[in-house]
Design an enzyme around this catalytic site. Structure first.
Site, mmCIF file in Angstrom:
data_model
loop_
_atom_site.group_PDB
_atom_site.id
_atom_site.type_symbol
_atom_site.label_atom_id
_atom_site.label_comp_id
_atom_site.label_asym_id
_atom_site.label_seq_id
_atom_site.Cartn_x
_atom_site.Cartn_y
_atom_site.Cartn_z
ATOM 1 N N LEU A 87 2.858 -15.503 -0.252
ATOM 2 C CA LEU A 87 1.838 -14.683 0.589
ATOM 3 C C LEU A 87 0.823 -14.178 -0.225
ATOM 4 O O LEU A 87 0.826 -13.190 -1.002
ATOM 5 C CB LEU A 87 2.749 -13.525 1.132
ATOM 6 C CG LEU A 87 3.744 -13.945 2.465
ATOM 7 C CD1 LEU A 87 4.742 -14.755 2.060
ATOM 8 C CD2 LEU A 87 4.036 -12.730 3.116
ATOM 9 N N MET A 88 -0.405 -14.881 -0.086
ATOM 10 C CA MET A 88 -1.421 -14.753 -0.968
ATOM 11 C C MET A 88 -2.630 -13.717 -0.373
ATOM 12 O O MET A 88 -3.106 -13.884 0.583
ATOM 13 C CB MET A 88 -1.923 -16.037 -1.375
ATOM 14 C CG MET A 88 -3.291 -15.953 -2.255
ATOM 15 S SD MET A 88 -3.075 -15.193 -3.846
ATOM 16 C CE MET A 88 -2.173 -16.466 -4.646
ATOM 17 N N GLN A 113 6.888 -0.317 -0.449
ATOM 18 C CA GLN A 113 7.659 -1.144 -1.288
ATOM 19 C C GLN A 113 8.568 -0.243 -1.784
ATOM 20 O O GLN A 113 9.185 -0.664 -3.040
ATOM 21 C CB GLN A 113 6.840 -1.496 -2.401
ATOM 22 C CG GLN A 113 5.694 -2.583 -1.725
ATOM 23 C CD GLN A 113 4.546 -3.149 -2.669
ATOM 24 O OE1 GLN A 113 4.708 -3.189 -4.035
ATOM 25 N NE2 GLN A 113 3.586 -3.622 -2.142
ATOM 26 N N CYS A 170 -18.173 0.746 6.322
ATOM 27 C CA CYS A 170 -16.636 1.154 5.904
ATOM 28 C C CYS A 170 -16.840 1.623 4.490
ATOM 29 O O CYS A 170 -17.830 1.498 3.722
ATOM 30 C CB CYS A 170 -15.724 0.232 6.251
ATOM 31 S SG CYS A 170 -15.611 -1.038 5.038
#
Length: 486
Positions: free
Chosen positions: A191-192, A304, A459
């Site tokens: 998952l990059m 996490q 943003c």
């Protein structure tokens, strides 16, 4: 006398100790794979390179003008413990010949220094290794008056190997990646995101001999995808080009929108990670890949923690590897610097769209089950169906066909309307007309605006705006969108 001009360079490749301790069948398979990998990689440099596979090493002889390229590739190939550079001289049968040629090649190295000669011998010669050391050392001492012998702490160690009639003088010694040869440990889907963590995690699995494929979740535009494709190509080209791997891009903007519509704020981050694993599992099944890879490190961010990682892992039946789980950020950055991905990570667009307010750090299994039931999984299924997969070696031509949105820094001289697309309620104040449209509403709300005006997306970091501006330009064909970055 031996010809003084050297036209070729010899490399002696020593295998990783983990290969050497394997059983005979596994060891043979790994050496065969490493040999095939080396040939495939180096043949791209020159077809004149010669190879020889032995039970404890591989010998590579290349044209002298290709030395640096060959050395670099060998040092980037997993399964190699040491790379030795050697001068090879054939038809050496006597100590008199050996001592003269070693002195000719190595005398310059020992000037005004202490030295020692170390020798290894294979064959039926009438002399021993210690005889080579004694005779060569004595001859060099006599012919180099500024040098001295030191058997215990020499400044220079001259290493020679005599294999039957072939003499190898070791001139340089380099540490390799070690690990296992690529292709011997199966496939994994990484998952990059393109940041420090995912790039280092991918490098570590490649180093371990695992064919590492890449999956990217496009959360709103092409700019981030371009960056991730570039670093994925870099990793493959540097550490894994002996094998073909894939890059899959999954359109995840509608998934994010559904998260905002269905999920409680505090569980958004965990939900996003769960959905990424679920989508990855589906893609991995199509590619016949058994495991998933993430760059997560325990407690680095709220999603996490151990509990939240456990909640995330419930979403997939695949094995999930997290090689960075116990590393801290400085350790990860050090590896990124070493392997060359730091420059990518530091300039990589970071998508900051799904940021939970008061994110849960110790999620509840019961609550997570309730939150998961509220999500419309048809949206996820559609995203997987629309995923695009290419081979990594096609990335360069793919990226070069895509452009980036123009960035405006000074708005005082233009007639712009600034759109603040940040998720919070705050709206930037400018000298131009300014309106507020959160990024997750842009897809439906932008088309309602007057299209005879020129709009600048804003943003905090200028990245989210780049992503969504590019998305609208690519998907809807708008020509009146730029990015505002003060």
């Amino acid at each position: 006398m031996v010809e003084a001009e050297v036209k070729t360079q010899k490399f002696i490749v020593k295998f990783s100790p983990e290969i050497m301790i394997k059983g005979s069948k596994a060891k043979r398979q790994m050496i065969d794979q490493l040999f095939a990998n080396i040939k495939k990689i180096l043949n791209k440099i020159s077809e004149e390179i010669e190879y020889k596979k032995l039970f404890d090493k591989i010998e590579v002889v290349c044209p002298i003008e290709k030395v640096e390229e060959v050395r670099e590739k060998l040092l980037e190939t997993s399964g190699i413990e040491l790379v030795l550079e050697a001068i090879q001289i054939d038809n050496m049968t006597t100590l008199d010949e050996i001592k003269k040629v070693v002195n000719e090649k190595m005398a310059e190295e020992i000037q005004n220094k202490t030295f020692v000669v170390r020798a290894k011998r294979t064959g039926q010669q009438e002399f021993k290794s210690t005889d080579i050391e004694r005779i060569v050392g004595g001859y060099m001492l006599a012919n180099n008056p500024t040098s001295k012998v030191d058997l215990r702490n020499p400044e220079v160690t001259i290493k020679v190997e005599l294999i039957h009639k072939q003499l190898n003088i070791i001139t340089n010694r380099y540490s390799g990646l070690s690990g296992f040869p690529l292709g011997t440990q199966g496939d994994i889907l990484s998952l990059m995101s393109g940041g420090f963590d995912s790039t280092v995690a991918s490098y570590l699995t490649m180093k371990r001999g695992i064919k590492t494929h890449f999956i990217f979740f496009n959360l709103g535009g092409i700019a981030h995808e371009i960056g991730v494709k570039q670093v994925a190509f870099y990793l493959w080209n540097k550490f894994g080009s002996s094998h073909k791997v894939t890059f899959t891009s999954v359109p995840f903007e509608d998934v994010v929108t559904e998260i905002f519509n269905s999920t409680s704020q505090s569980y958004m981050g965990v939900t996003l990670k769960r959905l990424m694993l679920m989508a990855s599992e589906k893609i991995a099944n199509n590619l016949k890949i058994d495991a998933l890879l993430t760059g997560e490190s325990v407690a680095q961010v709220s999603s996490q923690t151990l509990r939240n990682l456990a909640l995330i892992d419930q979403a997939t039946q695949k094995l999930v590897l997290r090689p960075l789980s116990t590393m801290n950020k400085p350790e990860i950055i050090d590896i990124a610097e070493k392997i060359g991905t730091r420059k990518f990570a530091e300039n990589m667009p970071e998508y900051c769209g799904v940021i939970s307010k008061n994110p849960v750090t110790h999620g509840s299994y019961e609550r997570m089950e309730k939150e998961a039931k509220k999500f419309n999984y048809e949206v996820l299924d559609k995203a997987v169906e629309e995923a695009l997969t290419i081979n990594v070696d096609e990335i360069i031509s793919d990226v070069n066909s895509i452009g980036e949105v123009e960035v405006v820094h000074d708005i005082s001289k233009g007639n712009y309307t600034v759109i603040d697309i940040r998720q919070n309620d705050e709206c930037i104040e400018t000298c131009c007309e300014t309106i507020k449209i959160p990024f997750y509403k842009l897809k439906s709300e932008f088309e309602k605006l007057p299209q005879d005006k020129e709009y600048l997306f804003y943003c905090d970091k200028g990245v989210l705006s780049q992503l969504h501006a590019q998305y609208l330009i690519d998907s809807k064909g708008y020509k009146n969108i730029k990015v505002y970055r003060p």
